[in-house]
Write a protein that holds these residues in place. Structure first.
Motif, PDB file in Angstrom:
ATOM      1  N   PHE A   1     -80.879 -13.806 -37.508  1.00 54.67           N
ATOM      2  CA  PHE A   1     -79.804 -13.111 -36.795  1.00 54.67           C
ATOM      3  C   PHE A   1     -80.266 -12.687 -35.406  1.00 54.67           C
ATOM      4  O   PHE A   1     -81.457 -12.600 -35.139  1.00 54.67           O
ATOM      5  CB  PHE A   1     -79.323 -11.882 -37.584  1.00 54.67           C
ATOM      6  CG  PHE A   1     -80.341 -10.769 -37.637  1.00 54.67           C
ATOM      7  CD1 PHE A   1     -81.422 -10.833 -38.502  1.00 54.67           C
ATOM      8  CD2 PHE A   1     -80.214  -9.650 -36.809  1.00 54.67           C
ATOM      9  CE1 PHE A   1     -82.373  -9.824 -38.546  1.00 54.67           C
ATOM     10  CE2 PHE A   1     -81.161  -8.628 -36.849  1.00 54.67           C
ATOM     11  CZ  PHE A   1     -82.237  -8.720 -37.725  1.00 54.67           C
TER      12      PHE A   1
ATOM     13  N   ASP B   1     -74.543  -7.545 -32.436  1.00 53.74           N
ATOM     14  CA  ASP B   1     -73.956  -6.237 -32.734  1.00 53.74           C
ATOM     15  C   ASP B   1     -73.480  -5.583 -31.427  1.00 53.74           C
ATOM     16  O   ASP B   1     -74.263  -5.345 -30.514  1.00 53.74           O
ATOM     17  CB  ASP B   1     -75.039  -5.375 -33.411  1.00 53.74           C
ATOM     18  CG  ASP B   1     -74.627  -3.932 -33.589  1.00 53.74           C
ATOM     19  OD1 ASP B   1     -73.491  -3.563 -33.219  1.00 53.74           O
ATOM     20  OD2 ASP B   1     -75.457  -3.147 -34.091  1.00 53.74           O
TER      21      ASP B   1
ATOM     22  N   ASP C   1     -72.575  -2.583 -30.657  1.00 47.62           N
ATOM     23  CA  ASP C   1     -73.216  -1.299 -30.336  1.00 47.62           C
ATOM     24  C   ASP C   1     -74.587  -1.532 -29.713  1.00 47.62           C
ATOM     25  O   ASP C   1     -74.982  -0.853 -28.770  1.00 47.62           O
ATOM     26  CB  ASP C   1     -73.397  -0.439 -31.590  1.00 47.62           C
ATOM     27  CG  ASP C   1     -72.066  -0.025 -32.188  1.00 47.62           C
ATOM     28  OD1 ASP C   1     -71.121   0.211 -31.408  1.00 47.62           O
ATOM     29  OD2 ASP C   1     -71.969   0.041 -33.427  1.00 47.62           O
ATOM     30  N   ALA C   2     -75.300  -2.491 -30.267  1.00 45.91           N
ATOM     31  CA  ALA C   2     -76.630  -2.809 -29.725  1.00 45.91           C
ATOM     32  C   ALA C   2     -76.492  -3.322 -28.298  1.00 45.91           C
ATOM     33  O   ALA C   2     -77.260  -2.942 -27.421  1.00 45.91           O
ATOM     34  CB  ALA C   2     -77.333  -3.838 -30.601  1.00 45.91           C
TER      35      ALA C   2
ATOM     36  N   GLU D   1     -87.223   4.641 -26.516  1.00 41.69           N
ATOM     37  CA  GLU D   1     -86.437   5.188 -27.630  1.00 41.69           C
ATOM     38  C   GLU D   1     -85.147   4.393 -27.855  1.00 41.69           C
ATOM     39  O   GLU D   1     -84.686   4.248 -28.979  1.00 41.69           O
ATOM     40  CB  GLU D   1     -86.162   6.676 -27.380  1.00 41.69           C
ATOM     41  CG  GLU D   1     -87.467   7.453 -27.533  1.00 41.69           C
ATOM     42  CD  GLU D   1     -87.385   8.942 -27.258  1.00 41.69           C
ATOM     43  OE1 GLU D   1     -86.292   9.435 -26.892  1.00 41.69           O
ATOM     44  OE2 GLU D   1     -88.425   9.608 -27.399  1.00 41.69           O
TER      45      GLU D   1
ATOM     46  N   LEU E   1     -86.079   1.547 -29.941  1.00 42.11           N
ATOM     47  CA  LEU E   1     -86.198   1.951 -31.346  1.00 42.11           C
ATOM     48  C   LEU E   1     -84.816   1.963 -32.003  1.00 42.11           C
ATOM     49  O   LEU E   1     -84.631   1.473 -33.113  1.00 42.11           O
ATOM     50  CB  LEU E   1     -86.853   3.333 -31.437  1.00 42.11           C
ATOM     51  CG  LEU E   1     -86.935   3.972 -32.825  1.00 42.11           C
ATOM     52  CD1 LEU E   1     -87.826   3.157 -33.759  1.00 42.11           C
ATOM     53  CD2 LEU E   1     -87.466   5.406 -32.743  1.00 42.11           C
ATOM     54  N   ARG E   2     -83.840   2.512 -31.311  1.00 43.12           N
ATOM     55  CA  ARG E   2     -82.485   2.564 -31.877  1.00 43.12           C
ATOM     56  C   ARG E   2     -81.920   1.160 -32.044  1.00 43.12           C
ATOM     57  O   ARG E   2     -81.229   0.860 -33.011  1.00 43.12           O
ATOM     58  CB  ARG E   2     -81.565   3.375 -30.969  1.00 43.12           C
ATOM     59  CG  ARG E   2     -81.979   4.824 -30.927  1.00 43.12           C
ATOM     60  CD  ARG E   2     -80.996   5.696 -30.145  1.00 43.12           C
ATOM     61  NE  ARG E   2     -81.567   7.024 -30.081  1.00 43.12           N
ATOM     62  CZ  ARG E   2     -82.122   7.552 -28.990  1.00 43.12           C
ATOM     63  NH1 ARG E   2     -82.127   6.885 -27.849  1.00 43.12           N
ATOM     64  NH2 ARG E   2     -82.654   8.746 -29.034  1.00 43.12           N
TER      65      ARG E   2
ATOM     66  N   GLY F   1     -84.414  -0.948 -34.615  1.00 45.72           N
ATOM     67  CA  GLY F   1     -84.744  -0.346 -35.905  1.00 45.72           C
ATOM     68  C   GLY F   1     -86.261  -0.330 -36.112  1.00 45.72           C
ATOM     69  O   GLY F   1     -87.020  -0.412 -35.148  1.00 45.72           O
ATOM     70  N   PRO F   2     -86.690  -0.248 -37.378  1.00 48.36           N
ATOM     71  CA  PRO F   2     -88.132  -0.153 -37.641  1.00 48.36           C
ATOM     72  C   PRO F   2     -88.930  -1.343 -37.110  1.00 48.36           C
ATOM     73  O   PRO F   2     -90.136  -1.242 -36.996  1.00 48.36           O
ATOM     74  CB  PRO F   2     -88.211  -0.108 -39.174  1.00 48.36           C
ATOM     75  CG  PRO F   2     -86.872   0.328 -39.623  1.00 48.36           C
ATOM     76  CD  PRO F   2     -85.889  -0.146 -38.609  1.00 48.36           C
ATOM     77  N   TYR F   3     -88.262  -2.434 -36.785  1.00 47.58           N
ATOM     78  CA  TYR F   3     -88.975  -3.551 -36.172  1.00 47.58           C
ATOM     79  C   TYR F   3     -89.733  -3.084 -34.926  1.00 47.58           C
ATOM     80  O   TYR F   3     -90.783  -3.613 -34.583  1.00 47.58           O
ATOM     81  CB  TYR F   3     -88.009  -4.661 -35.748  1.00 47.58           C
ATOM     82  CG  TYR F   3     -87.508  -5.520 -36.885  1.00 47.58           C
ATOM     83  CD1 TYR F   3     -88.237  -6.626 -37.308  1.00 47.58           C
ATOM     84  CD2 TYR F   3     -86.303  -5.247 -37.512  1.00 47.58           C
ATOM     85  CE1 TYR F   3     -87.780  -7.429 -38.338  1.00 47.58           C
ATOM     86  CE2 TYR F   3     -85.832  -6.037 -38.548  1.00 47.58           C
ATOM     87  CZ  TYR F   3     -86.577  -7.132 -38.962  1.00 47.58           C
ATOM     88  OH  TYR F   3     -86.128  -7.921 -39.987  1.00 47.58           O
TER      89      TYR F   3
END
Ligand SMILES: Cc1cc2nc3c(=O)[nH]c(=O)nc-3n(C[C@H](O)[C@H](O)[C@H](O)COP(=O)(O)OP(=O)(O)OC[C@H]3O[C@@H](n4cnc5c(N)ncnc54)[C@H](O)[C@@H]3O)c2cc1C
Lengths: 409, 375
Positions: A284, A289, A291-292, A343, A346-347, A350-352
């Protein structure tokens, strides 16, 4: 007004020349490295080799005078050189050389002719790597409060004390350091700068583990050290800018450190991250997305503001124009902007964004490194608070007399 | 109205404070963080179960002590000040609450007492390669084979899987709708758990390669686990938030102490208004996280509709913990990024937990529904 780095016919030729040179001079394996703190020795040696090759051509510190090993290069040509290095994930110099980057201009402004020849040439030719030594356990923001002393004894100064936050991994041949030469003297009138040969007896270097190295990734920062001086004898001819005149010399040093000269190779991780989001990974694309996508756009905008402040400062300093708060402004924006961008990453990811795992980490762990570096780089040079203090003074807020920017030439 | 803690809660708080001061001092936690060879479980799991903490969120009839969520949160706020790592939350709160909501009576009788005693350690294997916490982020499918199931696929960034004896795996069933829950032995054939390195704590890749799961280990109805799973998660989330509140609190305490000791320019740095600004921002984040969290707990304990409050608490506390650490770093400057000093333990934890059980964005989307802004 013209923002384009337009290549004139001569500059097109120059770009070709640079590219051709880099193709043969840059060994494989040193471009696009992620975590400068974990650079192996071999990688460092390769970077030093490249530094010597660049130095031999006068390209290591290209804007510096020819007579001391630079090239007297124009701002546009320096941009081309930087551009070509950034393209392959390198910076100028290609290794951590804070004492050269900040000490160089200081010696140029404040040194005697003899000192410029003797001290600058090996730096600009890439023969030595130099650390900067300012901070101490009790003196960070309050640089004038340092305690390390250098007391004159015949032809030497005898140095005692402790410096903190020094350098990088893999050592240095020299250090450019601020010391107290008059322990009983008035504040700001008791300091001097001196060049130290790091092989002298009485010097101990102890490494310290930090979260990251603070914005020096591209140049190979490595770890930070504490350096102890125990009766180290330094030839008096290495004191630059006059005894007890160190606070004036410091204005040049700090002007460069605070971003007064700009920086053209900035945060390439932003562009690489956006490419990553566009591409499909593990089935993917993050950019699918909406929002991203919005977050990516916001992050990109912040990066552009940072970049333009840097470009402006580069233009101002390389064309020798008056400057005021711009250095501190760029530094402040870069510190807060980098943290903000890290930051957002990060949002978005994600944890990637937090892993260095070979299988799952985006960009071989460069995003994870940036998470740590965004926090760490709030501090080196001077904190965000101190940058604000400097901006206010330089703007003459409250009707105060405007403080002058540090001399760069 | 009375926003104070009761006597039991104060006792819990004191006991946990002692534990954190002793067994989980900053020196020990830095060592745990930096040294891959030090074993978190060996260091203090036994002590935690002996204190009864593994059974607090479990009703008495299943071997626990049946404490309120607020009691449990008081414990976790103090653990967050460590920050004490380990699977206590994943096992004894999150998975325990999910099992309570979804398990059959026989399953609860078989599993919950072992969780309460600390014998079994559960982890929730929810998130996948396309990371997310909504029902439709679950793409993994189990295959039905007679009375049993076969699981294949990858779960990613699974919190605390490295410590687990048992996994609660969320997956669909081929040919059917909805999601189901499976209890899987962490050591079962075909399960491989690999801890992931980086600026995060205790997240693993868990790969299932044709893992046989007996029909009796299907937890809840086939395809019908979401409602109970979600309810269990919503009850557990504010406890995790309390752990973050504890993190914010400790970062505040360390920072305000440092600002009162560190001198520059001949005065303590706490006198500089710029430093005061950082501390004010920090305490604002702490208090926002604290009160959104504790109201959500009160609503859950008193049986009210708590969904909105839980979403708010998680959205706020994830963001607050991140920002509180940033301001803590501003106050400390250089010393704060030295690993040995310990501030970075919180910074790392704040990043690590930011997405666990849903990032702020996910909870804002859920709140949009609660506020009837979308259907
Ligand atoms: C990764 C890293 C690399 C570094 N590299 C080097 C290096 O190569 N060479 C070197 O010499 N040093 C280096 N440093 C040290 C760096 O310059 C100092 O950390 C920095 O100047 C801040 O000093 P401090 O850490 O002692 O913080 P402090 O000065 O103790 O500051 C603590 C807090 O007080 C605030 N504060 C202090 N004075 C004022 C004031 N007057 N007004 C308002 N607020 C104030 C600060 O903003 C901060 O919030 C490095 C630091 C780091 C973290």
């Amino acid at each position: 007004m013209d923002f384009a780095i337009e290549d004139s016919p001569e500059q097109t030729e120059f770009r070709k020349e640079v590219r051709a040179f880099l193709e043969t001079a840059v060994p494989p394996g040193i471009t696009h490295t992620v975590d400068a703190a974990n650079q192996p020795r071999e990688q460092y040696e390769l970077r030093r080799d490249l530094g010597r090759k660049l130095g031999a051509k006068g390209w290591l510190y290209p804007h510096m005078p020819k007579e001391y090993g630079g090239s007297d290069m124009s701002s546009d040509e320096v941009m081309i050189l930087n551009d070509e290095l950034t393209r392959i994930g390198l910076a100028l110099p290609p290794y951590y050389d804070s004492g050269g980057r900040m000490g160089g201009p200081s010696i140029l402004v404040w040194g005697t002719e003899e000192q410029k020849k003797r001290l600058l040439t090996p730096i600009f030719r890439g023969e030595v790597r130099t650390w900067q030594l300012l901070s101490e356990p009790g003196a960070g923001s309050d640089l004038a409060g340092i305690k390390t002393t250098a007391i004159r004894d015949g032809d030497h100064y005898v140095v005692n004390g402790q410096k903190m936050w020094v350098g990088s991994a893999h050592g240095a041949e020299r250090s450019w350091m601020i010391v107290v030469t008059d322990p009983k003297g008035e504040r700001h009138k008791n300091l001097s700068w001196i060049m130290v040969d790091m092989s002298l007896p009485g010097i101990t270097v102890t490494p310290m583990e930090t979260l990251a190295t603070g914005g020096e990734g591209g140049a190979g920062g490595g770890c930070k050290n504490t350096v102890f001086f125990d009766n180290v004898r330094i030839p008096a001819e290495n004191l630059v800018g006059g005894e007890n005149n160190g606070w004036k010399v410091a204005t040049t040093h700090l002007e460069v450190e605070h971003g007064g000269t700009g920086r053209l190779q900035d945060r390439r991780v932003i562009g690489e991250f956006i490419d990553y989001c566009r591409e499909k990974h593990n089935g993917f694309a993050i950019a699918d997305d909406p929002d991203a996508r919005e977050q990516i756009a916001e992050m990109f905008i912040e990066g552009e503001v940072m970049r333009l402040f840097a470009v402006r400062n580069h233009w101002l300093s390389h064309t020798n124009q008056p400057r005021s708060y711009e250095g501190a402004q760029y530094s402040l924006r870069r510190k807060l902007g980098s943290l903000d961008i890290s930051e957002r990453m990060l949002r978005i990811a994600g944890p990637y964004a937090l892993t260095t795992d070979e299988r799952w980490a985006p960009l071989q762990g460069a995003i994870e490194y940036f998470q740590r570096d965004g926090i760490t780089s709030l501090h080196p040079g001077a904190t965000t608070d101190i940058q604000k203090v400097i901006m206010a003074r330089r703007m003459g807020t409250g009707g105060r007399e405007r403080e002058q920017a540090g001399k760069l030439r | 109205m009375d926003l104070s803690l009761n006597e039991t809660q104060k006792l819990i708080q004191d006991a946990t404070k002692d534990f954190v001061r002793g067994a989980c001092s900053r020196e020990i936690l830095v060592k745990l963080d930096r040294n891959k060879n030090v074993d978190v479980m060996a260091t203090y799991w036994k002590q935690m179960s002996e204190m009864g903490w593994t059974g607090m969120a479990i009703p008495e009839q299943y071997g626990g002590s049946g404490n309120s969520l607020l009691d449990v949160a008081v414990l976790f706020e103090e653990l967050g000040t460590g920050p004490v790592p380990g699977p206590l939350f994943s096992s004894a709160v999150l998975c325990a609450r999910i099992l309570l909501e979804t398990g059959s009576e026989a399953q609860k009788k078989a599993l919950l007492p072992d969780i309460a005693s600390g014998k079994r350690v559960f982890a929730l294997a929810f998130t996948e390669v396309q990371y997310g916490w909504s029902e439709d982020s679950i793409r993994m499918k189990a295959k039905k084979e007679g009375a049993d199931y076969v699981l294949s696929g990858t779960k990613l960034f699974v919190d605390d899987a490295e410590y687990a004896s048992d996994l609660l795996v969320v997956a669909g069933i081929e040919g059917g709708a909805g999601v189901s829950l499976f209890r899987v032995d962490a050591k079962a054939k075909g399960v491989s758990i690999r801890k992931l390195e980086g600026f995060m704590t205790a997240k693993s890749e868990v790969i299932f390669d044709n893992v046989k799961v007996s029909g009796s280990d299907l937890v809840g109805a086939a395809g019908g686990a979401w409602a109970g799973l979600d309810k269990g998660m919503l009850a557990a989330i504010p406890v995790l938030c309390a752990y973050k509140v504890g993190g914010c609190k400790k970062v505040f305490d360390i920072s305000i102490a440092y600002a009162g000791e560190r001198k520059q320019f001949g005065q303590v740095i706490g006198r500089f208004s710029r430093v005061q600004d950082h501390l004010i921002n920090l305490v604002n984040h702490l208090d926002a996280a604290r009160w959104t969290t504790y109201e959500a707990l009160w609503k859950l304990d008193s049986g009210q509709d708590a969904a909105s409050s839980v979403h708010i608490a998680k959205a706020v506390s994830s963001e607050s913990y991140l920002n509180a650490c940033d301001y803590g770093h501003e106050v400390h400057a250089g010393i704060g990024v030295v690993r040995e000093y310990g501030l970075t333990l919180y910074t790392k934890m704040s990043r690590s937990l930011y997405h666990s059980l849903g990032a702020p964005k996910y909870h804002r989307k859920r709140l949009e529904k609660e506020l009837k802004l979308v259907a």
